[in-house]
Design an enzyme around this catalytic site. Structure first.
Site, PDB file in Angstrom:
ATOM      1  N   ASP A  16      -2.263  49.460  31.634  1.00  0.00           N
ATOM      2  CA  ASP A  16      -1.387  50.625  31.556  1.00  0.00           C
ATOM      3  C   ASP A  16      -2.184  51.794  30.987  1.00  0.00           C
ATOM      4  O   ASP A  16      -2.712  51.720  29.879  1.00  0.00           O
ATOM      5  CB  ASP A  16      -0.194  50.294  30.642  1.00  0.00           C
ATOM      6  CG  ASP A  16       0.905  51.345  30.706  1.00  0.00           C
ATOM      7  OD1 ASP A  16       0.777  52.288  31.504  1.00  0.00           O
ATOM      8  OD2 ASP A  16       1.885  51.203  29.958  1.00  0.00           O
ATOM      9  N   ASP A 112      -0.162  54.592  37.467  1.00  0.00           N
ATOM     10  CA  ASP A 112      -0.955  54.380  36.260  1.00  0.00           C
ATOM     11  C   ASP A 112      -0.825  52.988  35.651  1.00  0.00           C
ATOM     12  O   ASP A 112      -1.176  52.776  34.498  1.00  0.00           O
ATOM     13  CB  ASP A 112      -0.594  55.432  35.203  1.00  0.00           C
ATOM     14  CG  ASP A 112       0.846  55.319  34.734  1.00  0.00           C
ATOM     15  OD1 ASP A 112       1.648  54.656  35.411  1.00  0.00           O
ATOM     16  OD2 ASP A 112       1.178  55.902  33.678  1.00  0.00           O
ATOM     17  N   GLU A 113      -0.312  52.032  36.413  1.00  0.00           N
ATOM     18  CA  GLU A 113      -0.244  50.674  35.879  1.00  0.00           C
ATOM     19  C   GLU A 113      -0.284  49.647  36.997  1.00  0.00           C
ATOM     20  O   GLU A 113       0.078  49.927  38.148  1.00  0.00           O
ATOM     21  CB  GLU A 113       1.002  50.463  35.026  1.00  0.00           C
ATOM     22  CG  GLU A 113       2.299  50.577  35.791  1.00  0.00           C
ATOM     23  CD  GLU A 113       3.504  50.204  34.942  1.00  0.00           C
ATOM     24  OE1 GLU A 113       3.438  49.203  34.202  1.00  0.00           O
ATOM     25  OE2 GLU A 113       4.521  50.912  35.050  1.00  0.00           O
TER      26      GLU A 113
END
Length: 417
Positions: A16, A112-113
Site C-alpha cells: 500500500d 496504489d495497492e
C-alpha cells in the site's frame, strides 16, 4: 497461474503506497516535502473535496473526502493541488512493474495497492528481506514510501499493511490474532463499513474478537451470507487466491461529477449528462467491451441520492445509445428538485469477443453492410497478424485514458511493453 484456493503455507503480501498522490507530487517537486499538502478535486469550487493529503496535513486533522473549505479551516497553510492522474498512473505502472519482477502472481486492486503471492520465491530471500527490498527500491527509484503486510492470506495481509504507516513492514500470523487483531475496534476491520459496524454494535459486537466469537447463525440472520464470510475473516480464514486476471473482471464503467452549484436547469443537466456519457463510452471502447444496463445516479441538494437503471435486450457501447437511455432515466426519475451530482454507468459488461452479435430488425441492415469490411479485416489479420489494426487507434487510445484513480480499467497497463 494463481495458487489453488486450498493451498497451504502461502506467503501473501499486501502493498500500500503511503499518501500516494501527495507522495508522487512531492517526488516530482521535492520543495513540497515536509509541508502540509492536499490533492483536491477542484480547489476553487464548492465541489472540491480532499482526495488525499500528506501526513503533515493529516496531523492538522485534514482527511480524505473532507470539503476543501473545512480542510483550510483546520489547516490555514494547507497547499492545495489539482490531481495529475497521468503522473499518478505512470508512477503506479512503474511500481507494479517492479512487483511483477518478483513474481508473476501480482493482483492490483487500485492505483496504489495490490497483492503478491511470493510463496514460490524462496530463492530471493525471506519474506521480510523481499519486503524490505521492494520497499527500499520503490523509495530509492521513485521516492515514494509504502507499507507492506505479510500474512498467510489476503485479508490478514491487508490488515497488516495498515498497522504501520508510513514505511512499515508488518507480519501477521494466525497464532497472533488474539493479541494483535481481535482487540481492534470493529470499524477497523477491512470490509466493514459504517452501516455494517452499526448493525454489529446493536448485537454487542464492538471488536473484531467479538465478531470472531459470535454465533454464525445469528450473524447470517443479521447480514445474510456476508455474516458468515466476515466471521471467517475475523478468524483469519481466507482462501482467495492472488489472481493476476482479476483486474479484467470489471462489470461496470461509470463517471460522475458534482455541479459547481445546485441546478434545476435541464439544459445544464443534459450538458453534464452528455459529458459523463462521453467519458463512459470512451473507456468502454478502450476495453473493447459492451454493456446491457445503464444506471443513472442523482444526488440532490439535500444529499439524498437515488440510483435508477434500465436493462436492455442487447449490448451497447456507442455514446448515442448510452445517452438515449440516460436521458430517458433522468426525465422519468428527476423530481425537479435541485441536483448536486450526476453519475452514469454502463453495467453488465462483457468483452466484445465474448458477446455474440444480437441482430434485430433495426440493426441487421447495418451489419450486412459491414460484412465486407469484416471479411477484409479478417483477411488482413490472417496475413499480417492479429494486431494489425491496433496502431490505427494508438493516438485515440491516449486520449481515452481514464481520468481518476477510482477507475480500474487501466490496472494491467504495467504488463504492456
Amino acid at each position: 497461474m494463481a495458487h489453488s484456493a486450498n493451498s497451504k503455507g502461502r506467503v501473501i503480501f499486501h502493498i500500500d503506497m503511503n499518501c500516494f498522490y501527495a507522495s508522487v507530487e512531492m517526488a516530482h517537486n521535492p520543495e513540497l516535502k515536509g509541508k502540509p499538502i492536499a490533492i483536491a478535486g477542484n480547489p476553487e469550487e464548492r465541489k472540491g473535496i480532499i482526495v488525499t493529503s500528506s501526513y503533515e496535513a493529516r496531523a492538522k486533522g485534514v482527511k480524505t473526502t473532507m470539503p476543501v473549505w473545512q480542510a483550510k479551516k483546520l489547516c490555514p497553510d494547507l497547499l492545495l493541488m489539482r490531481p495529475n492522474f497521468d503522473r499518478y498512473r505512470e508512477a503506479s505502472r512503474a511500481i507494479f512493474k517492479m512487483l511483477s519482477e518478483i513474481t508473476p502472481l501480482v493482483q492490483p486492486v487500485s492505483i496504489d495497492e495490490g497483492y503478491l503471492d511470493i510463496t514460490d520465491t524462496k530463492e530471493l530471500g525471506t519474506p521480510v528481506e523481499i519486503a524490505d527490498y521492494l520497499q527500499q527500491r520503490i523509495l530509492k527509484e521513485l521516492d515514494i514510501p509504502c507499507s507492506l503486510g505479510i500474512a498467510p492470506n489476503k485479508f490478514l495481509a491487508k490488515m497488516a499493511s495498515d498497522m504501520r504507516k508510513p514505511l512499515g513492514i508488518t507480519i501477521l500470523r494466525k497464532r497472533e490474532l488474539a493479541s494483535t487483531l481481535w482487540p481492534l475496534q470493529i470499524e477497523e476491520m477491512h470490509g466493514i463499513g459504517a452501516k455494517t459496524a452499526e448493525k454489529l454494535k446493536k448485537v454487542s459486537i464492538h471488536t473484531i474478537g467479538d465478531l470472531a466469537a459470535h454465533d454464525v447463525y445469528s450473524l447470517k440472520q443479521l447480514l445474510g451470507v456476508n455474516g458468515e464470510r466476515l466471521k471467517n475473516l475475523a478468524n483469519g480464514i481466507d482462501y482467495r487466491p492472488v489472481d493476476p486476471e482479476a483486474v479484467h473482471d470489471f462489470k461496470s464503467i461509470g463517471s460522475s461529477q458534482t455541479l459547481a452549484h445546485d441546478s434545476t436547469d435541464w439544459d445544464e443537466l443534459h450538458q453534464l449528462l452528455e459529458h459523463l456519457v462521453e467519458n463512459v463510452a470512451k473507456r468502454v471502447k478502450r476495453k473493447s467491451a459492451a454493456g446491457k444496463s445503464v444506471q443513472l445516479m442523482i444526488r440532490f441538494h439535500n444529499h439524498q441520492t437515488i440510483t435508477r437503471s434500465k436493462t436492455l435486450q442487447k449490448y451497447i457501447d456507442e455514446k448515442k445509445d448510452i445517452l438515449f437511455v440516460a436521458k430517458e432515466l433522468l426525465k422519468k426519475h428527476w423530481n425537479e428538485e435541485p441536483v448536486r451530482l450526476l453519475g452514469v454507468s454502463l453495467q453488465n459488461l462483457e468483452e466484445k469477443r465474448q458477446v455474440g452479435e444480437q441482430l434485430d430488425l433495426f440493426t441487421y441492415r447495418d451489419n450486412v453492410k459491414k460484412e465486407k469490411l469484416y471479411e477484409t479485416m479478417e483477411e488482413l489479420t490472417d496475413k499480417y497478424g492479429k494486431n494489425v489494426f491496433l496502431s490505427l487507434n494508438s493516438e485515440k487510445d491516449k486520449e481515452q485514458q481514464p481520468r481518476t484513480s477510482f477507475q480500474k480499467d487501466f490496472l494491467d497497463d504495467y504488463k504492456k511493453p
